[in-house]
Design a protein around this motif. Sequence first.
Motif: not given
Length: 651
Positions: A96-102, A154-158, A163-170
Amino acid sequence: MMDSAIWIADRRTVDAENPWPGLLSFGEADEAYFRGRDREAEALGRMVTRGRMTVLFGLSGLGKSSLLQAGLFPRLRRDNVLPVYVRLDYSAARAGLVSQITDAIAVQAAAAGVEAPEARRGEGLWEYLHRRGSDLWSPRNRPLLPLLVFDQFEEIFTLGRAHPGRADLMDALADLAEGRPPAALKARLDDHPEEAEGFAFGRHHYKLLLALREDYLPDLEVLRERISAVALNRLRLRRMDGSAALAVVRQGGELVSPEVAERVVRFVAKAQADDTPLAELQVEPALLSVVCRELNNQRLERGDAAITAGLLEGSAEQILSGFYERAVAEIRPAVRAFVEEELLVEGYRDSVALEKALGVPGVDRQALDQLVDRRLVRIDPRDGVERLELTHDLLTDVIAASRDRRRRREVVRRDLEARQEAEEREQQARRKLRRSRLYSALLAAAVILSLAAVFYATQKSRALERSTLKLELSQKTLKDVKERALESQQAFQAEADEAATTIAELKKALSEAISEREKREAALQELLDKVQKSPEVEQQLEEVEQAREDADLKARQIISIADKRLTAYSTVRKQSVLVNVVLDSVGKDKISVIKLVRTFTSLGLKESKELVDSAPITIMEAVSSKEAEGIQSRLEAAGAKVELEPVRIKK
């Protein structure tokens, strides 16, 4: 496999002999070679210190990644800030995108020798950074402020738009930027208020930095309702002026003289006049770096001690195109096609897992390593997975143009192969038709000759038979004559059978029959001398002789009539035959041939030219032989080669 933190912090992109990275970004270890952006690095550092969220934006090719890694990160580390470089991976196979940050925090903290708390199972990013006792400590036992740097946001917009985890990241970024607990945490604390003691709600010990291309600012503006900070603390990265660009070129030291360095700057800036002040010039750093590195590569190939003015030829676009062509030189076509088809998506750079790339037919690690060495692609470890991508956005137009040219060549090649295959089938059909017509003509001729031979032999045989019967009735004493006549009859019959196959055998048989007749006449004359010359016998012999002569005359008349009819038939058939006019080759006077074809076919100039260019080809079908011979003579007078093919008439 090298992890992301070590790759970013310790990787060296340049050295004294190669002080320009080309399309690669400067790494943190390249701080000593990073020139021309001191003011921007200081301004960005102040903005990071001042606000909780900072936005860095600029056009592609202005060096945002280099400014972050070689300009900002070293300054912040000296101020007890831990930069955490985050490049999110939007492939479906990743975490998931958030877990990639941690995960990035843990990996890069460990690489820097920083003590960081371990993320708990199911813990969100806000909870991790606000949990009591979650401070980061340096090896010198000093607290560190984590700065989460989202490069190429900007890749979050392209790439990440679906991506299913985009909303959680935002949601996570909005909560961190605004300093508010997540809604899920609030609900949980309402049910378990005792857990609130584990969080420091008023302490926001972290910083956020978003770096993105300027053309995606409208997409970022959409987030203002949720993240007001995106509009408060911004730095726009602009093109370098000539003075800063000169510092970039001059970092090569003895590799480039001041005069040549200024010419390089003006070349990249496309300055029309040499008296334009350097401060007024606008230079793209990435393009400048590519030009400098390409010039330096040429210097190394030539064995020169320094870059000379003579190496400055062509345009910036040509240098980029030349850079790409040299990068893929001697690389298998399958690898080049992979780069052009898989690393570009709708005009944007995309990344592919290295393992997946190695599974593409014709792509191997050796070829990819060559492309990495030539700075065309890079291998970027993200979240424990090595991913392959182009080194810079500046290459997208060049590679897209090369891809489009290759696709057009493939279409032309397929069309040419299809045309050649069709022409080959047509030629085979023509050859079969010619053979069929030849066989038919030969068969018809053989049948006609055979019928004539049989007719002639039959008539000859009947005449001889009548002569023999008369001789038998005239005198029994001529028994020997009768026997020889019968033998002659048998010989002629054999000759008739042989004449049914070929005219040559018929002539031979006729010759033998004549010879036999002469012998028979001699024998007959001898017998007659022995027989008494009675008037009755002589009269009968004269009748036999007259019958023989009549038979010979009638046979000759029949043969003459058959020959005349055959000749007349051939003449009529030749005059009524239809033919196709085939242009085999054009010759030297192509224009005259096109004009003649246009006259004969009544086609337009374009259609006539296309018809002539397609030679060998049938230009007219089913015309009379007389008209076709006239067309043939005029085209051959213009230098063309023309064949006339008879049209096969279906019965």
